[in-house]
Design a protein around this motif. Sequence first.
Motif, PDB file in Angstrom:
ATOM      1  N   LEU A   7       0.764  -1.083  -0.008  1.00  0.00           N
ATOM      2  CA  LEU A   7      -0.035   0.030  -0.015  1.00  0.00           C
ATOM      3  C   LEU A   7       0.849   1.150   0.032  1.00  0.00           C
ATOM      4  O   LEU A   7       0.303   2.413   0.422  1.00  0.00           O
ATOM      5  CB  LEU A   7      -1.022   0.065   1.329  1.00  0.00           C
ATOM      6  N   HIS A   8       2.203   1.389  -0.454  1.00  0.00           N
ATOM      7  CA  HIS A   8       2.934   2.312  -0.418  1.00  0.00           C
ATOM      8  C   HIS A   8       3.948   2.213  -1.611  1.00  0.00           C
ATOM      9  O   HIS A   8       4.888   1.532  -1.288  1.00  0.00           O
ATOM     10  CB  HIS A   8       3.451   2.542   0.927  1.00  0.00           C
ATOM     11  N   CYS A   9       3.638   2.881  -2.776  1.00  0.00           N
ATOM     12  CA  CYS A   9       4.704   2.879  -3.895  1.00  0.00           C
ATOM     13  C   CYS A   9       4.533   4.246  -4.795  1.00  0.00           C
ATOM     14  O   CYS A   9       3.565   4.727  -4.704  1.00  0.00           O
ATOM     15  CB  CYS A   9       4.574   1.594  -4.638  1.00  0.00           C
ATOM     16  N   HIS A  10       5.478   4.204  -5.503  1.00  0.00           N
ATOM     17  CA  HIS A  10       5.753   5.601  -6.410  1.00  0.00           C
ATOM     18  C   HIS A  10       5.684   5.241  -7.920  1.00  0.00           C
ATOM     19  O   HIS A  10       6.420   4.193  -7.991  1.00  0.00           O
ATOM     20  CB  HIS A  10       6.584   6.631  -5.733  1.00  0.00           C
ATOM     21  N   THR A  11       5.292   6.209  -8.721  1.00  0.00           N
ATOM     22  CA  THR A  11       5.304   5.853 -10.267  1.00  0.00           C
ATOM     23  C   THR A  11       6.061   7.271 -10.789  1.00  0.00           C
ATOM     24  O   THR A  11       6.173   8.065 -10.033  1.00  0.00           O
ATOM     25  CB  THR A  11       4.088   5.778 -10.995  1.00  0.00           C
ATOM     26  N   ASP A  39       1.479   8.223  -4.933  1.00  0.00           N
ATOM     27  CA  ASP A  39       2.309   9.345  -5.377  1.00  0.00           C
ATOM     28  C   ASP A  39       2.307  10.467  -4.517  1.00  0.00           C
ATOM     29  O   ASP A  39       1.409  10.675  -3.754  1.00  0.00           O
ATOM     30  CB  ASP A  39       2.130   9.692  -6.882  1.00  0.00           C
ATOM     31  N   HIS A  40       3.417  11.350  -4.303  1.00  0.00           N
ATOM     32  CA  HIS A  40       3.634  12.378  -3.810  1.00  0.00           C
ATOM     33  C   HIS A  40       2.821  13.517  -4.432  1.00  0.00           C
ATOM     34  O   HIS A  40       2.816  13.973  -5.577  1.00  0.00           O
ATOM     35  CB  HIS A  40       5.015  13.230  -3.552  1.00  0.00           C
ATOM     36  N   ASP A  41       1.535  14.131  -3.687  1.00  0.00           N
ATOM     37  CA  ASP A  41       0.837  15.275  -3.718  1.00  0.00           C
ATOM     38  C   ASP A  41       0.257  15.078  -5.201  1.00  0.00           C
ATOM     39  O   ASP A  41       0.000  16.058  -5.942  1.00  0.00           O
ATOM     40  CB  ASP A  41       1.825  16.441  -3.735  1.00  0.00           C
ATOM     41  N   ILE A  64      -2.766   8.335  -2.050  1.00  0.00           N
ATOM     42  CA  ILE A  64      -2.007   9.736  -2.133  1.00  0.00           C
ATOM     43  C   ILE A  64      -0.979   9.558  -0.981  1.00  0.00           C
ATOM     44  O   ILE A  64      -1.191   9.137   0.089  1.00  0.00           O
ATOM     45  CB  ILE A  64      -2.753  10.775  -2.503  1.00  0.00           C
ATOM     46  N   GLU A  65       0.284  10.321  -1.291  1.00  0.00           N
ATOM     47  CA  GLU A  65       1.245  10.720  -0.096  1.00  0.00           C
ATOM     48  C   GLU A  65       1.093  12.188  -0.102  1.00  0.00           C
ATOM     49  O   GLU A  65       1.665  12.838  -0.810  1.00  0.00           O
ATOM     50  CB  GLU A  65       2.504  10.056  -0.132  1.00  0.00           C
ATOM     51  N   ILE A  66       0.697  12.759   1.097  1.00  0.00           N
ATOM     52  CA  ILE A  66       0.642  14.504   0.890  1.00  0.00           C
ATOM     53  C   ILE A  66       1.784  14.772   1.958  1.00  0.00           C
ATOM     54  O   ILE A  66       2.062  14.200   3.238  1.00  0.00           O
ATOM     55  CB  ILE A  66      -0.676  14.835   1.552  1.00  0.00           C
ATOM     56  N   SER A 237       5.941  -0.745   0.803  1.00  0.00           N
ATOM     57  CA  SER A 237       7.667  -0.836   0.642  1.00  0.00           C
ATOM     58  C   SER A 237       7.917   0.659   0.635  1.00  0.00           C
ATOM     59  O   SER A 237       9.097   0.741   0.745  1.00  0.00           O
ATOM     60  CB  SER A 237       7.982  -2.064  -0.426  1.00  0.00           C
ATOM     61  N   ASP A 238       7.178   1.532   0.180  1.00  0.00           N
ATOM     62  CA  ASP A 238       7.810   2.815  -0.210  1.00  0.00           C
ATOM     63  C   ASP A 238       8.514   2.680  -1.612  1.00  0.00           C
ATOM     64  O   ASP A 238       9.640   3.349  -1.579  1.00  0.00           O
ATOM     65  CB  ASP A 238       8.389   3.612   0.866  1.00  0.00           C
ATOM     66  N   PHE A 239       8.470   1.745  -2.417  1.00  0.00           N
ATOM     67  CA  PHE A 239       8.928   1.295  -3.497  1.00  0.00           C
ATOM     68  C   PHE A 239       9.074   2.488  -4.321  1.00  0.00           C
ATOM     69  O   PHE A 239       8.161   3.418  -4.739  1.00  0.00           O
ATOM     70  CB  PHE A 239       8.507   0.209  -4.459  1.00  0.00           C
ATOM     71  N   HIS A 240      10.516   3.045  -4.683  1.00  0.00           N
ATOM     72  CA  HIS A 240      10.618   4.111  -5.885  1.00  0.00           C
ATOM     73  C   HIS A 240      11.150   3.722  -7.194  1.00  0.00           C
ATOM     74  O   HIS A 240      10.721   3.996  -8.057  1.00  0.00           O
ATOM     75  CB  HIS A 240      11.463   5.270  -5.243  1.00  0.00           C
ATOM     76  N   ALA A 241      12.044   2.668  -6.949  1.00  0.00           N
ATOM     77  CA  ALA A 241      13.166   2.236  -7.965  1.00  0.00           C
ATOM     78  C   ALA A 241      13.631   0.887  -7.665  1.00  0.00           C
ATOM     79  O   ALA A 241      13.519   0.497  -6.517  1.00  0.00           O
ATOM     80  CB  ALA A 241      13.986   3.326  -8.454  1.00  0.00           C
TER      81      ALA A 241
HETATM   82 ZN    ZN Z   1       6.479   7.538  -0.244  1.00  0.00          ZN
END
Ligand code: ZN
Length: 263
Positions: A7-11, A39-41, A64-66, A237-241
């Motif tokens: 429940l935590h990842c970024h694109t 995603d951030h904001d 969303i992650e604000i 995971s806060d997966f980014h890359a």
């Molecule tokens: Zn994050």
Amino acid sequence: MMFRADLHCHTTCSDGALTPEELIAHAKARGLKGLSITDHDTVAAYRTAPACAQRWDIALGTGIEISASFLGKSVHVLGYDISINDAELLAFCAAQQEIRRERNAAMLERLRRYRMEISEQELSVARGTIGRVHIAKCMVAKGYVPSISAAFYLHIGDGKPCFVPLKTPSVEKAIEIIHNAGGKAFLAHPHLSQPKAELLSLPFDGIECYYAMLPPEREKKWLREAEKRGLLISGGSDFHAMEGSPLGASWVNESCFHAIFRS
Ligand code: ZN
Ligand code: AMP
Ligand code: FE
Ligand code: FE
């Protein structure tokens, strides 16, 4: 196979390396059954992600992650099960993009003083929320620093010479925006936010108890805190890359997932 939801990842709609479509395919390959893109904001990923998730048979909950602030400190607030068409939420995201545009310009100005030349145009090749990771990638591409982590450590990390703080809403305001969009507000990576007691007495709906590769004994502390306060539990995971924490490194089970995403 067991139901696991990250429940935590970024694109690429913020500072992640994969597009929403690539991320969902990667989630499938990693054996995940559920996902929330945070995603951030921005909720831009949800323009295309729901149809893609359906094709891959992944249960996708909105997120969303604000970036917010509490007593002068940066705090990230996760919003889940939000309506991605909510007018106030979309207006907030648009306003944050503009605030970030000005902040990015100010950071580029500072970098210029250190003879690191990056134009606003070079930065704006990315879509969605543009932040420090994009600046760091440009710095690496131009040979100013050997790595993204060096860019943060030497120049643009908090308090470093080319850092400019981001103007953010209060945590109270971030929670209100999420609630008005029909969603639930969670304190992200709680071990990174200070001070705990005052912060946790705000009207959060849950805590991100499982985070990236946090050791189990540290997770237990947050699980107890959530139980004590009658709060929901999230994790991711806060997966980014690919180089960082892998997708699915942390996850929640089916009952946690459905407690958050009721539709
Ligand atoms: Zn994050
Ligand atoms: P911003 O929202 O523009 O201030 O950028 C914050 C983002 O930068 C965080 O969400 C992380 O993804 C990333 N970040 C922060 N510190 C580091 C670091 N030392 N190395 C790599 N990425 C970082
Ligand atoms: Fe990030
Ligand atoms: Fe965060």
